[in-house]
Design a protein around this motif. Structure first.
Motif, PDB file in Angstrom:
ATOM      1  N   UNK A   1       0.835  -1.188   0.000  1.00  0.00           N
ATOM      2  CA  UNK A   1       0.000   0.000   0.000  1.00  0.00           C
ATOM      3  C   UNK A   1       0.881   1.252   0.000  1.00  0.00           C
ATOM      4  N   UNK A   2       0.389   2.271  -0.680  1.00  0.00           N
ATOM      5  CA  UNK A   2       1.106   3.549  -0.629  1.00  0.00           C
ATOM      6  C   UNK A   2       0.591   4.373   0.550  1.00  0.00           C
ATOM      7  N   UNK A   3       1.089   5.582   0.703  1.00  0.00           N
ATOM      8  CA  UNK A   3       0.776   6.365   1.900  1.00  0.00           C
ATOM      9  C   UNK A   3      -0.663   6.878   1.949  1.00  0.00           C
ATOM     10  N   UNK A   4      -1.422   6.791   0.830  1.00  0.00           N
ATOM     11  CA  UNK A   4      -2.840   7.163   0.894  1.00  0.00           C
ATOM     12  C   UNK A   4      -3.747   5.929   0.884  1.00  0.00           C
ATOM     13  N   UNK A   5      -3.140   4.754   1.094  1.00  0.00           N
ATOM     14  CA  UNK A   5      -3.912   3.532   1.281  1.00  0.00           C
ATOM     15  C   UNK A   5      -4.327   2.808   0.019  1.00  0.00           C
ATOM     16  N   UNK A   6      -3.668   3.105  -1.086  1.00  0.00           N
ATOM     17  CA  UNK A   6      -3.971   2.411  -2.337  1.00  0.00           C
ATOM     18  C   UNK A   6      -2.842   1.438  -2.674  1.00  0.00           C
ATOM     19  N   UNK A   7      -3.212   0.349  -3.346  1.00  0.00           N
ATOM     20  CA  UNK A   7      -2.198  -0.633  -3.730  1.00  0.00           C
ATOM     21  C   UNK A   7      -1.250  -0.030  -4.757  1.00  0.00           C
ATOM     22  N   UNK A   8       0.047  -0.237  -4.519  1.00  0.00           N
ATOM     23  CA  UNK A   8       1.065   0.347  -5.402  1.00  0.00           C
ATOM     24  C   UNK A   8       0.934  -0.151  -6.837  1.00  0.00           C
ATOM     25  N   UNK A   9       0.610  -1.428  -7.020  1.00  0.00           N
ATOM     26  CA  UNK A   9       0.494  -1.971  -8.375  1.00  0.00           C
ATOM     27  C   UNK A   9      -0.555  -1.199  -9.176  1.00  0.00           C
ATOM     28  N   UNK A  10      -1.699  -0.962  -8.582  1.00  0.00           N
ATOM     29  CA  UNK A  10      -2.770  -0.229  -9.257  1.00  0.00           C
ATOM     30  C   UNK A  10      -2.405   1.213  -9.541  1.00  0.00           C
ATOM     31  N   UNK A  11      -1.693   1.840  -8.602  1.00  0.00           N
ATOM     32  CA  UNK A  11      -1.326   3.240  -8.819  1.00  0.00           C
ATOM     33  C   UNK A  11      -0.218   3.378  -9.858  1.00  0.00           C
ATOM     34  N   UNK A  12       0.598   2.340 -10.042  1.00  0.00           N
ATOM     35  CA  UNK A  12       1.614   2.380 -11.098  1.00  0.00           C
ATOM     36  C   UNK A  12       0.945   2.510 -12.466  1.00  0.00           C
ATOM     37  N   UNK A  70       1.526  12.985  -8.533  1.00  0.00           N
ATOM     38  CA  UNK A  70       2.402  13.117  -7.359  1.00  0.00           C
ATOM     39  C   UNK A  70       1.733  12.553  -6.109  1.00  0.00           C
ATOM     40  N   UNK A  71       0.431  12.802  -5.955  1.00  0.00           N
ATOM     41  CA  UNK A  71      -0.313  12.280  -4.804  1.00  0.00           C
ATOM     42  C   UNK A  71      -0.293  10.758  -4.786  1.00  0.00           C
ATOM     43  N   UNK A  72      -0.315  10.167  -5.977  1.00  0.00           N
ATOM     44  CA  UNK A  72      -0.272   8.706  -6.070  1.00  0.00           C
ATOM     45  C   UNK A  72       1.133   8.150  -5.847  1.00  0.00           C
ATOM     46  N   UNK A  73       2.122   9.047  -5.685  1.00  0.00           N
ATOM     47  CA  UNK A  73       3.488   8.617  -5.385  1.00  0.00           C
ATOM     48  C   UNK A  73       4.371   8.467  -6.612  1.00  0.00           C
ATOM     49  N   UNK A  74       3.985   9.085  -7.711  1.00  0.00           N
ATOM     50  CA  UNK A  74       4.744   8.955  -8.957  1.00  0.00           C
ATOM     51  C   UNK A  74       5.136  10.341  -9.468  1.00  0.00           C
ATOM     52  N   UNK A  75       5.873  10.364 -10.563  1.00  0.00           N
ATOM     53  CA  UNK A  75       6.377  11.622 -11.130  1.00  0.00           C
ATOM     54  C   UNK A  75       5.652  11.951 -12.427  1.00  0.00           C
ATOM     55  N   UNK A  76       5.193  13.187 -12.553  1.00  0.00           N
ATOM     56  CA  UNK A  76       4.570  13.595 -13.813  1.00  0.00           C
ATOM     57  C   UNK A  76       5.624  13.889 -14.882  1.00  0.00           C
ATOM     58  N   UNK A  77       5.262  13.601 -16.121  1.00  0.00           N
ATOM     59  CA  UNK A  77       6.118  13.979 -17.239  1.00  0.00           C
ATOM     60  C   UNK A  77       6.228  15.497 -17.280  1.00  0.00           C
ATOM     61  N   UNK A  78       7.362  16.002 -17.805  1.00  0.00           N
ATOM     62  CA  UNK A  78       7.481  17.455 -17.861  1.00  0.00           C
ATOM     63  C   UNK A  78       8.238  17.978 -19.080  1.00  0.00           C
TER      64      UNK A  78
END
Length: 155
Positions: A1-12, A70-78
């Motif tokens: 789980x990530x820090x907002x309680x969602x499974x990391x696999x799904x948020x990837x 970012x909230x999901x724990x990942x980096x946005x393209x820029x």
């Protein structure tokens, strides 16, 4: 789980799709700026204002999507290189024709809706209500705008 309680696999997977949406909105934003700058003809005043309204709203959407990634724990393209390679929307050649601009808008809305509905489905599967809510709002706005663009084009 990530820090907002969602499974990391799904948020990837969700973050990858959100990055594709972000890239598409970035290219769409630049296309809107081009339409705004280059519009000419009898609908100049009407469309010049409308294009500005649309690109201003798009700036907010871009920021919301990046911050959600970012909230999901990942980096946005820029980078524009990333945007061009991940966007479902292509760069629009310079046009000053209002009808062609509105046709572009209608097609871009359809492309964005496809991406958003795909994200909505996935966000529901991974119980990500934050992304689900954001995307639902975007879909509702876009469906209404699409009706208005179709009406303007008399389709």
């Amino acid at each position: 789980m990530n820090y907002i309680g969602l499974e990391k696999k799904g948020t990837n997977e969700l973050s990858e799709k959100l990055n594709n949406l972000l890239a598409s909105y970035q290219i769409h934003y630049q296309n809107l700026r081009g339409l705004h700058w280059n519009i000419q003809g009898t609908n100049f005043f009407e469309l010049h204002v409308k294009y500005e309204e649309l690109y201003t709203r798009t700036q907010v959407v871009i920021d919301d999507i990046a911050e959600r990634i970012l909230t999901l724990g990942h980096r946005p393209l820029h980078t524009f290189t990333d945007y061009l390679s991940h966007s479902s929307i292509k760069e629009l050649p310079t046009t000053s024709d209002g009808h062609a601009g509105m046709e572009y808008l209608l097609n871009a809305q359809k492309d964005l809706l496809i991406l958003e509905r795909d994200i909505l489905e996935l966000s529901g599967e991974v119980n990500d209500e934050g992304t689900n809510s954001m995307i639902s709002d975007l879909i509702r706005e876009k469906e209404k705008d699409s009706w208005m663009f179709r009406s303007w084009l008399s389709k």
